[in-house]
Design a protein around this motif. Sequence first.
Motif, PDB file in Angstrom:
ATOM      1  N   ASP A 109      66.453  41.772  -3.502  1.00 19.19           N
ATOM      2  CA  ASP A 109      67.681  40.989  -3.325  1.00 19.19           C
ATOM      3  C   ASP A 109      68.752  41.330  -4.345  1.00 19.19           C
ATOM      4  O   ASP A 109      69.915  40.972  -4.170  1.00 19.19           O
ATOM      5  CB  ASP A 109      67.374  39.487  -3.402  1.00 19.19           C
ATOM      6  N   GLY A 110      68.348  41.975  -5.422  1.00 16.60           N
ATOM      7  CA  GLY A 110      69.305  42.289  -6.471  1.00 16.60           C
ATOM      8  C   GLY A 110      68.849  41.764  -7.815  1.00 16.60           C
ATOM      9  O   GLY A 110      67.694  41.368  -7.996  1.00 16.60           O
ATOM     10  N   LYS A 131      69.312  48.050  -8.320  1.00 19.33           N
ATOM     11  CA  LYS A 131      69.946  47.112  -7.397  1.00 19.33           C
ATOM     12  C   LYS A 131      71.174  46.478  -8.046  1.00 19.33           C
ATOM     13  O   LYS A 131      71.288  46.421  -9.277  1.00 19.33           O
ATOM     14  CB  LYS A 131      68.957  46.018  -6.977  1.00 19.33           C
ATOM     15  N   LYS A 155      73.705  40.418  -9.041  1.00 20.30           N
ATOM     16  CA  LYS A 155      74.140  39.407  -8.080  1.00 20.30           C
ATOM     17  C   LYS A 155      74.612  38.108  -8.748  1.00 20.30           C
ATOM     18  O   LYS A 155      75.740  37.660  -8.545  1.00 20.30           O
ATOM     19  CB  LYS A 155      72.985  39.082  -7.115  1.00 20.30           C
ATOM     20  N   PHE A 156      73.732  37.476  -9.508  1.00 19.85           N
ATOM     21  CA  PHE A 156      74.038  36.172 -10.092  1.00 19.85           C
ATOM     22  C   PHE A 156      73.719  36.151 -11.582  1.00 19.85           C
ATOM     23  O   PHE A 156      72.819  36.847 -12.053  1.00 19.85           O
ATOM     24  CB  PHE A 156      73.221  35.063  -9.410  1.00 19.85           C
ATOM     25  N   ALA A 194      78.554  40.296 -11.069  1.00 24.59           N
ATOM     26  CA  ALA A 194      77.851  39.016 -11.078  1.00 24.59           C
ATOM     27  C   ALA A 194      78.732  37.850 -10.652  1.00 24.59           C
ATOM     28  O   ALA A 194      79.932  37.818 -10.934  1.00 24.59           O
ATOM     29  CB  ALA A 194      77.286  38.735 -12.467  1.00 24.59           C
ATOM     30  N   ILE A 235      65.519  33.992  -4.707  1.00 23.65           N
ATOM     31  CA  ILE A 235      65.904  35.384  -4.906  1.00 23.65           C
ATOM     32  C   ILE A 235      64.668  36.194  -5.272  1.00 23.65           C
ATOM     33  O   ILE A 235      63.774  35.701  -5.977  1.00 23.65           O
ATOM     34  CB  ILE A 235      67.001  35.512  -5.997  1.00 23.65           C
TER      35      ILE A 235
END
Length: 245
Positions: free
Chosen positions: A55-56, A81, A84-85, A107, A147
């Motif tokens: 997912d990252g 990857k 993301k967050f 991010a 995630i």
Amino acid sequence: MNTIQLLTIILIFLSNTILSQGRFDKVEIKTTKLSDHTYMLEGAGGNIGVSVGEDGVFVIDDQFAPLSKKILTAIKALSDKPLKFLINTHYHGDHTGGNENMVKAGAIIIAHDNVKKRLETKEREGSFNSKDALPLITFNDKLNITINNESVAVFHVENAHTDGDALLYFTESNVLHTGDTYFNGRYPYIDIDSGGSVNGYIEAVKRGLILINEDTKIIPGHGKLSNQEEYKSFLKMLETLRTNI
């Protein structure tokens, strides 16, 4: 303001910037594997948590801005990857200083409502009130993030180290990130001016202990990787100090 005064301010700013950058030149980022896809990163400032997978990349805290390049390099060694967050466990600069750089790296910043409010104020040293350093998503009480095939439970604990603290528990990896509600091997810092309190700090540790077992790996805000036994000892120390004082 005359020209001399303006030049003096600029020189002071530049000197402080250079000194700040030099302070981090020799810092190395240490990576410790906790599970198949979770890691702890140590450098200067608050300890960082990282989850990697299909997912990252999901990150907890980001230390100081001058360290962002080193931190991102360490993360790249774990996964190719995208980032993301990123969650801030609270607003202090040694946990949020790299926010703007992390946003530029892809991010989305997440934090408690009070973290955003404090990051928006001028009292945060070195923030320059950049909108890119602010959380895009905020929460009030709790939040769940799924995630990399894992549910991550995020809990607000009040009022502990500050008024915006969060604990994060990786339910499959059995990893707890406490932010600065736990200083392993040292006395805690309770930021009264930012809404922190002794009783709230103790209750935050008790809440963290409810989530874990003897096999849990704990990422403290500061100090070495920890476990349930050390966490219990920390609580006992806090309660003893409160009673004695």
